[in-house]
Write an enzyme that holds these catalytic residues in place. Structure first.
Site, PDB file in Angstrom:
ATOM      1  N   ARG A  36     -34.094  14.467  25.010  1.00  0.00           N
ATOM      2  CA  ARG A  36     -34.324  13.076  25.424  1.00  0.00           C
ATOM      3  C   ARG A  36     -35.231  12.324  24.454  1.00  0.00           C
ATOM      4  O   ARG A  36     -35.408  11.113  24.556  1.00  0.00           O
ATOM      5  CB  ARG A  36     -34.963  13.041  26.815  1.00  0.00           C
ATOM      6  N   ASN A  39     -42.110   7.450  31.030  1.00  0.00           N
ATOM      7  CA  ASN A  39     -40.802   7.310  30.396  1.00  0.00           C
ATOM      8  C   ASN A  39     -40.345   5.903  30.713  1.00  0.00           C
ATOM      9  O   ASN A  39     -40.387   5.493  31.870  1.00  0.00           O
ATOM     10  CB  ASN A  39     -39.861   8.368  31.002  1.00  0.00           C
ATOM     11  N   GLU A  95     -23.910  10.486  12.939  1.00  0.00           N
ATOM     12  CA  GLU A  95     -25.083  10.889  13.715  1.00  0.00           C
ATOM     13  C   GLU A  95     -25.504  12.338  13.505  1.00  0.00           C
ATOM     14  O   GLU A  95     -26.689  12.620  13.567  1.00  0.00           O
ATOM     15  CB  GLU A  95     -24.928  10.560  15.203  1.00  0.00           C
ATOM     16  N   CYS A  99     -37.359   9.696  26.013  1.00  0.00           N
ATOM     17  CA  CYS A  99     -38.578  10.325  26.490  1.00  0.00           C
ATOM     18  C   CYS A  99     -38.230  11.203  27.695  1.00  0.00           C
ATOM     19  O   CYS A  99     -37.313  10.906  28.452  1.00  0.00           O
ATOM     20  CB  CYS A  99     -39.648   9.349  26.925  1.00  0.00           C
TER      21      CYS A  99
HETATM   22  C1  F6R Z   1     -22.821   9.499  20.518  1.00  0.00           C
HETATM   23  C2  F6R Z   1     -23.576   9.364  21.731  1.00  0.00           C
HETATM   24  C3  F6R Z   1     -23.989   8.012  22.147  1.00  0.00           C
HETATM   25  C4  F6R Z   1     -23.701   7.817  23.652  1.00  0.00           C
HETATM   26  C5  F6R Z   1     -24.257   6.469  24.109  1.00  0.00           C
HETATM   27  C6  F6R Z   1     -23.925   6.179  25.550  1.00  0.00           C
HETATM   28  O1  F6R Z   1     -22.481  10.822  20.270  1.00  0.00           O
HETATM   29  O2  F6R Z   1     -23.876  10.324  22.391  1.00  0.00           O
HETATM   30  O3  F6R Z   1     -23.364   7.035  21.393  1.00  0.00           O
HETATM   31  O4  F6R Z   1     -22.330   7.890  23.854  1.00  0.00           O
HETATM   32  O5  F6R Z   1     -25.645   6.465  23.946  1.00  0.00           O
HETATM   33  O6  F6R Z   1     -24.424   7.157  26.387  1.00  0.00           O
HETATM   34  P1  F6R Z   1     -23.906   7.309  27.873  1.00  0.00           P
HETATM   35  O7  F6R Z   1     -22.501   7.747  27.803  1.00  0.00           O
HETATM   36  O8  F6R Z   1     -24.804   8.328  28.482  1.00  0.00           O
HETATM   37  O9  F6R Z   1     -24.048   5.956  28.511  1.00  0.00           O
END
Ligand code: F6R
Length: 606
Positions: A27, A98, A486, A2
């Site tokens: 987001r 959020n 993904e 969000c």
């Molecule tokens: C995959 C991806 C997610 C993030 C995960 C952790 O491409 O973007 O798997 O790696 O949500 O996010 P951070 O690194 O922001 O903690």
């Protein structure tokens, strides 16, 4: 998950907020809404789908006091009613939220027993009803009293029909940044959405509220004492948050990697001594020497970076290293023995599970080093030290350039640890030299994009893939498979190649190709044997292999050569090829690459 955007000032805030929402749409993007004070009334527009749908519904409306929201559904389906803002029954108060209100159920039951009719299934809707109930003419006071009643992590924006020149915002566990302009104020979940208007920002800390009026910004702490907070300067550029000539942010970010990897190393080398100097570590020599064990916590792609690091720290520095997925770790009642040093990896610095894991670890007395990309993020603030990636804003929802920068920064850390233990100066210098070559080696993988695109097109109709690797190529295989899942919505299993015959090989046939990651030289021959086994079962093989490798063309149907480096750094180079493969597969399948379905950039809920 969000995103919030708000504006108070002399210009048309609706236009500004819609533009702001588009910048934070990554987001969450299942529905969006906007609320504005206009002629003593609250006007509210919501729609399911992308911001453009909302934009058409709004037309040419104008207001100087606006809150807006883009949603990633947690409580309640993706419907217009569940989209934010939510209003009280008299349509006096509008709120965007959020995060999650954990105790919304009892609050909702109580309000309903008092006769209040709820219009949505969301947790957020309790808030405008509570604020309206507590309101006696002072909006800030009513918001604060309502927030005392709720538990959870949240960031909110609130307006009232009788306060055309007042915007209240608050944060607790979710990011919220106030952009201070000249005679106008902006609020966003992410500072990247403010930079087009101002570089002067205030990051709200947990428990803080702000009252925004044309006179300026007043900040209050959780006890309602007014506090003074300095504005901070945003450092990144407007170009960093624009797509430029690229079709997608994801492609732009993949192609930025020679530069982002260079930035991650910049002024961190201590070549003369074959080691590195890491500003931000915030640890003294004794802390570093007394480190007996490393524990890494992270999620998703960051977890894969942690997995690669666990091999590297053990290989190079001989420090036992354990890597854990934060969402599992936080419920394990973890054992954190003395001498444990913790590394928390998060691009955003806002991942709820990683932050929760860090808080649990800190409560047990261990020191935490964050590896983070976002300035001012919760993790960067809460950790004892922080090494920034300097990768610039990553807008594409799937993580690309942040991963390779994480690997570079963690390679530097591993090298430092190794040099402080047994690694010779000469060996240290050789590793530094190999790191220095990475940007140009990545560039040469990028130049192979037309070949990778051709191969991706050849396989784009297949719906099941294996990504296989051994040793350093195993976590690299996990990352390659995640990208394909993904952004291309293709089922892909990352697996250690040696495990295939313990079960998964049953799936191999002519409809299930294998992407073989062959750039780990120690296990290269073993991997070739595993690939032979797949080939014998009619499995197609796409190999990504270091230049000079022998015998791969006899096994593989398609081969992508990448420059040779130390095994420790091969994940960085190989990953660029798997990113391009996933990108072109996704493009050929017509997927929404920058905003894959069901995902959000920062997972700020559990
Ligand atoms: C995959 C991806 C997610 C993030 C995960 C952790 O491409 O973007 O798997 O790696 O949500 O996010 P951070 O690194 O922001 O903690």
């Amino acid at each position: 998950m969000c995103g919030i955007y708000a504006y108070l000032g002399p210009r048309n805030g609706i236009k500004i907020a819609l533009d702001g929402l588009k910048r934070i749409e990554y987001r969450g993007y299942d529905s969006a809404g906007i609320g504005a004070v206009i002629d003593g009334k609250i006007e509210c527009y919501k729609d399911v789908g992308k911001i453009t749908a909302l934009e058409h519904a709004i037309g040419s409306l104008s207001s100087n006091n606006v809150i807006a929201h883009t949603r990633w559904a947690t409580h309640g389906k993706v419907t217009k009613e569940n989209a934010h803002p939510h209003l009280d029954e008299n349509q006096s108060v509008a709120v965007v939220l959020n995060g999650i209100i954990e105790n919304f159920q009892p609050l909702k039951e109580k309000l309903a027993s008092e006769g209040i009719k709820f219009k949505s299934e969301t947790d957020a809707e309790v808030l405008p009803h509570l604020i309206a109930k507590l309101y006696e003419g002072d909006l800030l006071k009513a918001v604060r009293e309502a927030l005392v009643l709720i538990h959870g992590s949240y960031a909110i924006g609130c307006i009232h029909k009788d306060h055309p020149e007042e915007l209240i915002v608050a944060a607790n566990g979710c990011p919220l940044v106030i952009g201070v302009g000249v005679g106008e104020t902006f609020v966003a979940s992410d500072s990247n959405a403010l930079i087009h208007h101002t570089r002067e920002v205030i990051f709200l800390s947990d428990g803080e509220l702000a009252k925004i009026t044309p006179e300026g910004v007043e900040i209050y702490d959780a006890t309602m004492a007014q506090i003074s907070k300095k504005t901070e300067q945003l450092l990144h550029s407007v170009e960093e948050v624009s797509k430029g000539a690229y079709e997608h942010f994801t492609l732009k970010e993949i192609f930025e990697q020679p530069q982002t990897v260079r930035n991650a190393m910049l002024s961190r080398f201590f070549e003369e001594y074959g080691t590195v100097a890491l500003d931000g570590l915030n640890l003294n020599v004794n802390d570093l020497l007394e480190m007996q064990r490393v524990l890494i916590v992270a999620c998703g792609t960051s977890w894969h970076a942690g997995y690669v690091t666990s091999y590297m720290l053990e290989d190079l520095a001989r420090i036992p290293t354990q890597v854990e997925v934060s969402s599992e770790f936080r419920y394990k009642n973890p054992i954190v023995p003395e001498g444990t040093f913790v590394i928390a990896i998060s691009q955003s610095g806002e991942t709820a599970d990683t932050i929760a894991a860090v808080r649990e670890i800190k409560a047990k007395g261990a020191k935490v080093l964050a590896i983070c990309n976002v300035q001012g993020s919760t993790l960067a603030r809460e950790a004892d030290g922080c090494l920034f990636l300097r990768a610039g804003a990553e807008i594409g929802v799937c993580s690309t350039k942040a991963f390779t920068s994480q690997l570079v920064v963690l390679s530097l850390f591993s090298l430092l640890m190794a040099r402080m233990r047994h690694m010779s100066k000469l060996e240290g210098q050789q590793y530094l030299h190999a790191l220095q070559k990475l940007p140009e080696q990545i560039q040469s993988v990028l130049e192979a994009a037309p070949l990778i695109e051709k191969i991706a097109k050849k396989y784009s109709k297949y719906s099941d893939f294996f990504f296989l690797g051994r040793r350093y190529m195993f976590p690299t295989a996990l990352e390659g498979a995640l990208k394909l899942k993904e952004i291309a919505y293709v089922n892909a299993n990352g697996y250690p190649a040696g495990e295939m015959k313990h079960g998964p090989i049953a799936l191999i046939n002519e409809t299930c190709p294998t992407v073989a990651l062959c750039a780990d030289k120690v296990t290269y021959d073993k991997l070739i044997s595993n690939l032979m086994e797949a080939k014998a079962r009619h499995g197609k093989i796409i190999a990504i292999v270091h230049e000079g490798a022998k015998g791969i063309e006899e096994v593989a149907d398609d081969v992508i050569y990448v420059p040779d480096t130390y095994d420790e750094f091969a994940p960085i180079i190989t990953t660029v090829a798997t990113q391009l493969f996933a990108y072109y597969m996704a493009k050929d399948r017509g997927a929404d690459i920058d905003k894959p379905r069901n995902l959000a950039k920062s997972v700020t809920v559990e």
